[in-house]
Design a protein around this motif. Structure first.
Motif, short mmCIF file in Angstrom:
data_model
loop_
_atom_site.label_atom_id
_atom_site.label_comp_id
_atom_site.label_asym_id
_atom_site.label_seq_id
_atom_site.Cartn_x
_atom_site.Cartn_y
_atom_site.Cartn_z
N LYS A 63 -6.33 -1.48 -7.87
CA LYS A 63 -6.61 0.27 -7.34
C LYS A 63 -7.32 -0.22 -5.90
N PHE A 64 -6.50 0.87 -5.05
CA PHE A 64 -6.65 0.60 -3.58
C PHE A 64 -6.79 2.25 -3.09
N ASP A 65 -8.69 2.15 -2.19
CA ASP A 65 -8.54 3.45 -1.84
C ASP A 65 -8.97 3.69 -0.51
N TYR A 66 -7.99 4.27 0.67
CA TYR A 66 -8.76 3.61 2.33
C TYR A 66 -10.20 4.59 1.71
N ASP A 67 -11.23 5.34 0.86
CA ASP A 67 -12.02 6.03 1.51
C ASP A 67 -12.66 5.13 0.32
N ASP A 68 -12.33 3.63 -0.12
CA ASP A 68 -13.43 3.65 -1.28
C ASP A 68 -13.42 2.29 -0.79
N THR A 98 0.64 -1.09 0.05
CA THR A 98 0.08 -0.05 -0.26
C THR A 98 0.76 1.37 -0.02
N GLY A 99 0.48 2.26 -0.46
CA GLY A 99 0.97 3.62 -0.75
C GLY A 99 2.17 3.60 -1.87
N ALA A 100 1.90 2.63 -2.17
CA ALA A 100 3.27 2.33 -3.30
C ALA A 100 3.83 3.69 -3.84
N SER A 101 2.81 4.75 -4.21
CA SER A 101 3.40 5.72 -5.08
C SER A 101 3.85 6.96 -3.98
N GLY A 102 4.34 6.88 -3.30
CA GLY A 102 4.58 7.66 -1.84
C GLY A 102 6.27 6.99 -2.05
N LEU A 119 0.41 0.54 4.92
CA LEU A 119 1.36 2.24 5.17
C LEU A 119 0.13 2.87 5.00
N THR A 120 -0.41 4.09 6.00
CA THR A 120 -1.40 4.43 5.93
C THR A 120 -0.31 6.47 5.64
N PRO A 121 -1.19 7.25 4.45
CA PRO A 121 -0.55 8.23 4.79
C PRO A 121 -0.88 9.48 5.43
N PRO A 122 0.09 10.13 5.47
CA PRO A 122 1.39 10.50 7.07
C PRO A 122 0.08 11.25 7.42
N SER A 123 0.63 11.34 9.37
CA SER A 123 0.03 12.90 9.49
C SER A 123 -1.55 13.20 9.72
N LEU A 162 4.57 -0.40 8.18
CA LEU A 162 5.82 1.43 8.45
C LEU A 162 5.33 2.19 10.09
N SER A 163 6.11 2.52 10.67
CA SER A 163 5.71 2.69 11.37
C SER A 163 6.79 3.85 12.40
N ALA A 164 6.70 4.37 13.07
CA ALA A 164 8.35 5.56 13.63
C ALA A 164 8.62 5.20 14.56
N SER A 205 -2.54 5.00 -13.17
CA SER A 205 -1.90 5.22 -13.89
C SER A 205 0.17 6.00 -13.79
N LYS A 206 -0.45 5.63 -11.53
CA LYS A 206 1.13 6.04 -11.33
C LYS A 206 1.78 5.01 -11.26
N ALA A 207 1.70 3.87 -11.41
CA ALA A 207 2.29 2.72 -11.37
C ALA A 207 3.17 2.40 -12.25
N TYR A 256 -2.32 1.38 -5.49
CA TYR A 256 -2.92 2.72 -5.88
C TYR A 256 -4.04 3.05 -6.26
N ARG A 257 -4.59 4.23 -5.37
CA ARG A 257 -5.87 5.16 -6.07
C ARG A 257 -5.30 5.44 -7.50
N ASP A 258 -4.18 6.04 -8.49
CA ASP A 258 -4.78 6.43 -9.48
C ASP A 258 -3.67 5.60 -10.08
N ARG A 287 10.30 0.74 11.71
CA ARG A 287 9.73 1.72 12.34
C ARG A 287 11.48 3.05 12.31
N PRO A 288 11.58 3.93 11.14
CA PRO A 288 11.97 4.73 10.55
C PRO A 288 12.31 5.66 11.32
N THR A 289 13.18 6.79 11.47
CA THR A 289 13.46 7.47 11.68
C THR A 289 13.09 8.67 10.85
N PHE A 290 13.25 10.52 11.36
CA PHE A 290 12.65 11.22 10.02
C PHE A 290 13.90 10.71 8.84
N PHE A 291 13.54 11.28 8.05
CA PHE A 291 13.21 10.76 6.51
C PHE A 291 14.40 11.87 5.84
N1 NAP Z 1 8.86 11.48 6.88
C1 NAP Z 1 9.40 11.15 8.06
O1 NAP Z 1 10.40 11.46 8.18
C2 NAP Z 1 8.55 9.86 8.47
C3 NAP Z 1 9.28 9.46 9.71
C4 NAP Z 1 8.94 8.47 10.10
C5 NAP Z 1 8.06 7.40 9.97
N2 NAP Z 1 6.74 7.99 8.69
C6 NAP Z 1 5.68 7.07 8.54
O2 NAP Z 1 5.29 8.01 7.21
C7 NAP Z 1 4.48 7.27 6.35
C8 NAP Z 1 3.96 7.87 5.21
O3 NAP Z 1 4.97 7.14 4.28
P1 NAP Z 1 5.41 8.64 2.95
O4 NAP Z 1 6.18 9.29 3.06
O5 NAP Z 1 5.96 7.54 2.61
O6 NAP Z 1 4.23 9.26 2.03
P2 NAP Z 1 3.95 9.96 1.55
O7 NAP Z 1 4.61 9.56 0.66
O8 NAP Z 1 3.15 10.86 1.83
O9 NAP Z 1 2.99 8.76 0.21
C9 NAP Z 1 1.39 8.26 1.00
C10 NAP Z 1 0.89 7.42 -0.05
O10 NAP Z 1 -0.75 7.20 0.45
C11 NAP Z 1 -1.27 7.51 -0.67
N3 NAP Z 1 -2.82 7.31 0.41
C12 NAP Z 1 -2.65 8.96 -0.18
N4 NAP Z 1 -4.37 9.16 0.64
C13 NAP Z 1 -4.97 8.00 0.01
C14 NAP Z 1 -6.00 7.06 0.18
N5 NAP Z 1 -6.94 7.75 0.45
N6 NAP Z 1 -6.12 5.94 0.02
C15 NAP Z 1 -5.11 4.84 0.18
N7 NAP Z 1 -3.92 5.47 -0.61
C16 NAP Z 1 -3.56 6.63 -0.07
C17 NAP Z 1 -0.84 8.13 -1.80
O11 NAP Z 1 -1.28 7.96 -2.94
P3 NAP Z 1 -1.57 8.91 -3.76
O12 NAP Z 1 -0.21 9.32 -4.71
O13 NAP Z 1 -2.50 8.29 -4.19
O14 NAP Z 1 -1.78 10.18 -3.24
C18 NAP Z 1 0.82 7.67 -1.03
O15 NAP Z 1 0.95 6.90 -2.09
C19 NAP Z 1 3.69 7.78 8.23
O16 NAP Z 1 2.76 6.61 8.07
C20 NAP Z 1 4.22 8.42 8.46
O17 NAP Z 1 4.15 8.78 9.83
C21 NAP Z 1 7.44 9.08 7.90
#
Ligand code: NAP
Length: 277
Positions: free
Chosen positions: A44-49, A5-9, A66-70, A96-98, A34-36, A30-32, A127-131
Protein backbone atom coordinates in the motif's frame (compact mmCIF):
# COMPACT_ATOMS: atom_id res chain seq x y z
CA UNK A 1 14.44 -5.22 -4.21
CA UNK A 2 12.81 -2.67 -6.54
CA UNK A 3 9.69 -0.64 -5.62
CA UNK A 4 7.44 0.57 -8.48
CA UNK A 5 5.24 3.58 -7.65
CA UNK A 6 2.23 4.46 -9.83
CA UNK A 7 1.98 0.74 -10.54
CA UNK A 8 -1.72 0.79 -11.54
CA UNK A 9 -1.24 3.55 -14.14
CA UNK A 10 -0.33 3.61 -17.82
CA UNK A 11 3.46 3.49 -17.45
CA UNK A 12 3.65 1.81 -14.04
CA UNK A 13 1.56 -1.18 -15.15
CA UNK A 14 3.78 -1.68 -18.23
CA UNK A 15 6.89 -1.34 -16.05
CA UNK A 16 5.51 -4.06 -13.77
CA UNK A 17 4.91 -6.36 -16.77
CA UNK A 18 8.40 -5.74 -18.13
CA UNK A 19 10.02 -6.40 -14.72
CA UNK A 20 8.03 -9.66 -14.48
CA UNK A 21 9.31 -10.66 -17.93
CA UNK A 22 12.88 -10.02 -16.83
CA UNK A 23 12.36 -12.06 -13.65
CA UNK A 24 13.34 -9.07 -11.50
CA UNK A 25 12.74 -8.99 -7.74
CA UNK A 26 10.27 -6.16 -7.15
CA UNK A 27 7.20 -5.01 -5.28
CA UNK A 28 4.58 -2.69 -6.68
CA UNK A 29 2.84 0.18 -4.86
CA UNK A 30 -0.91 0.78 -5.01
CA UNK A 31 -3.37 3.06 -3.24
CA UNK A 32 -5.91 0.32 -3.79
CA UNK A 33 -4.36 -3.13 -3.41
CA UNK A 34 -7.19 -4.75 -5.38
CA UNK A 35 -5.63 -3.18 -8.53
CA UNK A 36 -2.54 -5.42 -8.21
CA UNK A 37 -2.29 -8.12 -10.88
CA UNK A 38 -2.07 -11.76 -9.76
CA UNK A 39 1.39 -12.88 -8.72
CA UNK A 40 2.73 -9.37 -8.04
CA UNK A 41 3.95 -8.52 -4.53
CA UNK A 42 1.83 -5.47 -3.71
CA UNK A 43 2.27 -2.82 -1.01
CA UNK A 44 0.00 0.00 0.00
CA UNK A 45 1.33 3.44 -0.88
CA UNK A 46 -0.36 6.83 -0.98
CA UNK A 47 1.49 10.11 -1.49
CA UNK A 48 -1.18 11.71 0.72
CA UNK A 49 -0.76 9.29 3.65
CA UNK A 50 2.78 8.95 4.98
CA UNK A 51 1.57 6.26 7.40
CA UNK A 52 2.26 3.62 4.72
CA UNK A 53 5.63 4.87 3.54
CA UNK A 54 8.00 3.06 5.95
CA UNK A 55 6.47 -0.33 5.17
CA UNK A 56 6.47 0.37 1.41
CA UNK A 57 10.13 1.44 1.40
CA UNK A 58 11.37 -1.36 3.67
CA UNK A 59 14.13 -3.52 2.06
CA UNK A 60 13.98 -1.45 -1.13
CA UNK A 61 17.28 -0.66 -2.86
CA UNK A 62 15.95 0.78 -6.11
CA UNK A 63 12.94 3.07 -6.47
CA UNK A 64 10.91 3.71 -9.62
CA UNK A 65 9.55 7.18 -8.91
CA UNK A 66 6.35 8.17 -10.70
CA UNK A 67 4.15 11.06 -9.59
CA UNK A 68 0.54 11.38 -10.81
CA UNK A 69 0.50 13.66 -13.87
CA UNK A 70 0.00 17.41 -14.22
CA UNK A 71 -1.18 18.28 -10.74
CA UNK A 72 0.12 21.04 -8.47
CA UNK A 73 1.55 18.64 -5.88
CA UNK A 74 3.77 16.67 -8.31
CA UNK A 75 7.05 18.31 -7.23
CA UNK A 76 6.18 18.33 -3.53
CA UNK A 77 5.31 14.61 -3.74
CA UNK A 78 8.51 13.74 -5.59
CA UNK A 79 10.72 15.70 -3.18
CA UNK A 80 9.05 14.13 -0.13
CA UNK A 81 9.55 10.62 -1.50
CA UNK A 82 13.19 11.36 -2.45
CA UNK A 83 13.80 12.53 1.13
CA UNK A 84 12.12 9.41 2.56
CA UNK A 85 14.17 7.24 0.17
CA UNK A 86 17.37 8.84 1.47
CA UNK A 87 16.35 8.13 5.08
CA UNK A 88 15.44 4.52 4.37
CA UNK A 89 18.75 3.80 2.63
CA UNK A 90 17.52 3.46 -0.97
CA UNK A 91 20.55 3.44 -3.25
CA UNK A 92 19.15 4.11 -6.71
CA UNK A 93 16.23 6.04 -8.20
CA UNK A 94 14.84 5.80 -11.73
CA UNK A 95 12.52 8.74 -12.23
CA UNK A 96 9.75 8.90 -14.80
CA UNK A 97 10.27 12.37 -16.22
CA UNK A 98 9.60 13.90 -19.65
CA UNK A 99 11.58 14.51 -22.83
CA UNK A 100 13.36 17.86 -22.98
CA UNK A 101 13.10 18.82 -19.29
CA UNK A 102 16.88 19.04 -19.03
CA UNK A 103 16.58 22.37 -20.88
CA UNK A 104 14.16 23.85 -18.33
CA UNK A 105 15.44 24.22 -14.76
CA UNK A 106 12.00 25.49 -13.68
CA UNK A 107 10.12 22.35 -14.78
CA UNK A 108 8.91 20.30 -11.78
CA UNK A 109 10.30 17.12 -13.40
CA UNK A 110 13.73 18.75 -13.78
CA UNK A 111 13.72 20.02 -10.19
CA UNK A 112 12.98 16.47 -8.99
CA UNK A 113 15.68 15.04 -11.28
CA UNK A 114 18.22 17.47 -9.80
CA UNK A 115 17.20 16.55 -6.24
CA UNK A 116 17.94 12.92 -7.13
CA UNK A 117 21.23 13.71 -8.89
CA UNK A 118 22.38 15.82 -5.93
CA UNK A 119 20.96 13.46 -3.30
CA UNK A 120 23.76 10.89 -3.28
CA UNK A 121 21.79 8.26 -5.23
CA UNK A 122 22.70 6.23 -8.27
CA UNK A 123 20.16 7.35 -10.86
CA UNK A 124 18.77 7.20 -14.37
CA UNK A 125 15.99 9.38 -15.80
CA UNK A 126 13.34 7.94 -18.09
CA UNK A 127 12.26 10.83 -20.33
CA UNK A 128 9.48 9.84 -22.72
CA UNK A 129 7.79 12.09 -25.23
CA UNK A 130 3.95 12.11 -25.60
CA UNK A 131 2.43 8.66 -25.21
CA UNK A 132 0.42 6.85 -27.90
CA UNK A 133 -1.82 5.93 -25.01
CA UNK A 134 -3.13 9.50 -24.59
CA UNK A 135 -5.34 8.81 -27.63
CA UNK A 136 -6.89 5.78 -25.86
CA UNK A 137 -7.24 7.55 -22.48
CA UNK A 138 -7.61 11.35 -22.21
CA UNK A 139 -8.51 11.79 -25.91
CA UNK A 140 -10.71 8.68 -26.18
CA UNK A 141 -13.98 10.62 -25.88
CA UNK A 142 -12.93 13.10 -28.58
CA UNK A 143 -11.81 10.27 -30.89
CA UNK A 144 -15.17 8.55 -30.46
CA UNK A 145 -16.94 11.84 -31.23
CA UNK A 146 -14.89 11.76 -34.48
CA UNK A 147 -13.13 15.12 -33.94
CA UNK A 148 -9.94 15.64 -31.97
CA UNK A 149 -9.33 19.35 -31.37
CA UNK A 150 -5.88 20.42 -30.13
CA UNK A 151 -3.57 23.41 -30.70
CA UNK A 152 -0.99 21.18 -32.41
CA UNK A 153 -1.20 22.61 -35.96
CA UNK A 154 0.94 20.47 -38.29
CA UNK A 155 3.71 19.96 -35.73
CA UNK A 156 5.02 16.40 -35.70
CA UNK A 157 5.39 14.29 -32.56
CA UNK A 158 7.38 11.12 -32.15
CA UNK A 159 4.72 9.44 -29.96
CA UNK A 160 5.86 6.44 -27.91
CA UNK A 161 3.95 3.40 -26.70
CA UNK A 162 3.70 2.82 -22.91
CA UNK A 163 4.72 -0.80 -23.53
CA UNK A 164 8.09 0.44 -24.80
CA UNK A 165 8.46 2.89 -21.90
CA UNK A 166 7.85 0.00 -19.48
CA UNK A 167 10.53 -2.09 -21.18
CA UNK A 168 13.04 0.77 -21.07
CA UNK A 169 12.24 1.40 -17.39
CA UNK A 170 12.82 -2.26 -16.55
CA UNK A 171 16.28 -2.03 -18.13
CA UNK A 172 17.10 1.19 -16.28
CA UNK A 173 15.95 -0.37 -12.99
CA UNK A 174 17.94 -3.59 -13.35
CA UNK A 175 21.07 -2.75 -15.38
CA UNK A 176 23.75 -0.63 -13.68
CA UNK A 177 25.50 0.11 -16.97
CA UNK A 178 22.92 2.80 -17.83
CA UNK A 179 23.24 4.81 -14.61
CA UNK A 180 24.06 8.52 -14.44
CA UNK A 181 22.19 9.55 -17.61
CA UNK A 182 18.79 10.69 -18.85
CA UNK A 183 17.19 8.77 -21.73
CA UNK A 184 14.93 10.46 -24.30
CA UNK A 185 12.33 7.86 -25.24
CA UNK A 186 10.55 8.25 -28.56
CA UNK A 187 8.70 5.98 -30.95
CA UNK A 188 9.86 5.03 -34.44
CA UNK A 189 8.18 7.83 -36.46
CA UNK A 190 7.13 11.47 -36.18
CA UNK A 191 3.47 12.04 -37.00
CA UNK A 192 1.19 15.06 -37.13
CA UNK A 193 -2.05 14.74 -35.20
CA UNK A 194 -3.85 14.49 -38.59
CA UNK A 195 -1.70 11.46 -39.44
CA UNK A 196 -2.36 9.93 -36.02
CA UNK A 197 -6.12 10.41 -36.53
CA UNK A 198 -5.82 8.79 -39.98
CA UNK A 199 -4.14 5.74 -38.40
CA UNK A 200 -6.96 5.49 -35.84
CA UNK A 201 -9.56 5.91 -38.62
CA UNK A 202 -7.99 2.97 -40.49
CA UNK A 203 -8.13 0.85 -37.33
CA UNK A 204 -11.71 1.67 -36.32
CA UNK A 205 -13.38 1.93 -39.72
CA UNK A 206 -14.83 5.46 -39.31
CA UNK A 207 -13.19 8.83 -39.97
CA UNK A 208 -11.64 10.73 -37.08
CA UNK A 209 -10.72 14.29 -38.03
CA UNK A 210 -8.06 16.42 -36.40
CA UNK A 211 -9.09 20.05 -35.88
CA UNK A 212 -6.36 22.61 -35.19
CA UNK A 213 -7.48 25.16 -32.60
CA UNK A 214 -5.83 28.25 -31.11
CA UNK A 215 -4.17 28.25 -27.72
CA UNK A 216 -6.99 30.47 -26.38
CA UNK A 217 -9.65 28.02 -27.64
CA UNK A 218 -7.70 25.14 -26.08
CA UNK A 219 -7.49 26.93 -22.73
CA UNK A 220 -11.21 27.60 -22.60
CA UNK A 221 -11.95 24.02 -23.72
CA UNK A 222 -9.79 22.64 -20.88
CA UNK A 223 -11.44 25.00 -18.42
CA UNK A 224 -14.86 23.73 -19.49
CA UNK A 225 -13.65 20.19 -18.70
CA UNK A 226 -12.80 21.32 -15.15
CA UNK A 227 -8.98 21.44 -15.58
CA UNK A 228 -7.16 23.78 -13.18
CA UNK A 229 -4.74 26.55 -14.21
CA UNK A 230 -1.73 24.37 -13.37
CA UNK A 231 -2.76 21.67 -15.81
CA UNK A 232 -3.89 24.17 -18.46
CA UNK A 233 -0.51 25.95 -18.36
CA UNK A 234 1.41 22.67 -18.67
CA UNK A 235 -0.55 21.45 -21.70
CA UNK A 236 -0.66 24.88 -23.33
CA UNK A 237 3.16 25.02 -23.05
CA UNK A 238 3.58 21.48 -24.36
CA UNK A 239 1.45 22.10 -27.46
CA UNK A 240 3.52 25.24 -28.07
CA UNK A 241 6.55 22.90 -28.30
CA UNK A 242 4.62 20.59 -30.63
CA UNK A 243 3.71 23.48 -32.98
CA UNK A 244 7.34 24.62 -33.04
CA UNK A 245 8.50 21.13 -34.01
CA UNK A 246 10.46 20.35 -30.82
CA UNK A 247 8.66 17.01 -30.40
CA UNK A 248 9.49 15.76 -33.88
CA UNK A 249 12.95 14.32 -33.49
CA UNK A 250 13.60 10.64 -32.89
CA UNK A 251 16.04 9.52 -30.22
CA UNK A 252 18.20 6.38 -30.42
CA UNK A 253 17.83 5.76 -26.66
CA UNK A 254 14.94 3.27 -26.76
CA UNK A 255 16.93 1.09 -29.19
CA UNK A 256 20.04 1.41 -27.00
CA UNK A 257 18.11 0.24 -23.95
CA UNK A 258 15.78 -2.38 -25.42
CA UNK A 259 17.09 -3.25 -28.89
CA UNK A 260 13.76 -2.11 -30.40
CA UNK A 261 12.87 1.12 -32.22
CA UNK A 262 9.39 0.86 -30.74
CA UNK A 263 5.80 0.03 -31.61
CA UNK A 264 4.37 2.07 -34.50
CA UNK A 265 1.32 4.28 -34.04
CA UNK A 266 -0.58 2.18 -36.60
CA UNK A 267 0.07 -0.95 -34.53
CA UNK A 268 -0.98 0.86 -31.33
CA UNK A 269 -4.22 1.93 -33.06
CA UNK A 270 -4.95 -1.67 -34.15
CA UNK A 271 -4.24 -2.97 -30.64
CA UNK A 272 -6.58 -0.43 -29.01
CA UNK A 273 -9.34 -0.22 -31.65
CA UNK A 274 -11.96 -1.69 -29.28
CA UNK A 275 -11.64 1.35 -27.00
CA UNK A 276 -12.87 3.70 -29.74
CA UNK A 277 -15.73 1.48 -30.99
N1 NAP B 1 1.05 11.31 -20.96
C1 NAP B 1 2.14 11.71 -21.59
O1 NAP B 1 2.13 11.87 -22.83
C2 NAP B 1 3.42 11.93 -20.82
C3 NAP B 1 4.59 12.23 -21.52
C4 NAP B 1 5.79 12.38 -20.81
C5 NAP B 1 5.79 12.24 -19.43
N2 NAP B 1 4.62 11.95 -18.77
C6 NAP B 1 4.69 11.80 -17.30
O2 NAP B 1 4.19 10.51 -16.94
C7 NAP B 1 3.71 10.57 -15.58
C8 NAP B 1 2.33 9.96 -15.50
O3 NAP B 1 2.41 8.60 -15.82
P1 NAP B 1 1.11 7.77 -16.21
O4 NAP B 1 0.52 8.35 -17.45
O5 NAP B 1 1.47 6.35 -16.18
O6 NAP B 1 0.13 8.14 -15.02
P2 NAP B 1 -1.35 7.58 -14.79
O7 NAP B 1 -1.71 6.54 -15.78
O8 NAP B 1 -2.25 8.78 -14.63
O9 NAP B 1 -1.18 6.85 -13.39
C9 NAP B 1 -0.96 7.57 -12.22
C10 NAP B 1 -0.58 6.59 -11.15
O10 NAP B 1 -0.38 7.32 -9.94
C11 NAP B 1 -1.20 6.73 -8.93
N3 NAP B 1 -1.61 7.74 -7.97
C12 NAP B 1 -2.51 8.72 -8.13
N4 NAP B 1 -2.62 9.44 -7.00
C13 NAP B 1 -1.79 8.86 -6.10
C14 NAP B 1 -1.48 9.11 -4.74
N5 NAP B 1 -2.05 10.11 -4.05
N6 NAP B 1 -0.58 8.31 -4.13
C15 NAP B 1 0.00 7.27 -4.79
N7 NAP B 1 -0.25 6.97 -6.07
C16 NAP B 1 -1.15 7.77 -6.72
C17 NAP B 1 -2.37 6.13 -9.68
O11 NAP B 1 -2.96 5.16 -8.84
P3 NAP B 1 -4.56 4.96 -8.71
O12 NAP B 1 -4.87 3.79 -9.61
O13 NAP B 1 -4.75 4.67 -7.27
O14 NAP B 1 -5.22 6.24 -9.16
C18 NAP B 1 -1.65 5.54 -10.88
O15 NAP B 1 -1.02 4.33 -10.55
C19 NAP B 1 3.69 12.04 -15.19
O16 NAP B 1 4.82 12.32 -14.41
C20 NAP B 1 3.77 12.76 -16.55
O17 NAP B 1 4.34 14.05 -16.45
C21 NAP B 1 3.44 11.79 -19.42
Amino acid sequence: MILVTGASGTVGSETVKALQKRGAKFKAAYRDLSKAPQGVEAVKFDYDDKGNWDAALRNVETLFLLTPPSQPKELEQALALIEAAKKSGIKKIVKLSAMGVEGNPEAPHRKAELAIENGGFKWAHSRPTFFHNNFAEGFAGAVKSKTLALPAADGKTCFIDARNIGEANAVLLTDASYEGKGYALTGPEALTHSEACAAISAAVGYTVTFKDISDAEFRSMMKSWGADEYMINIYSGLYGFVRQGYMSHTSPDLKTLTGSTGISFAQFAKDHAQIWK
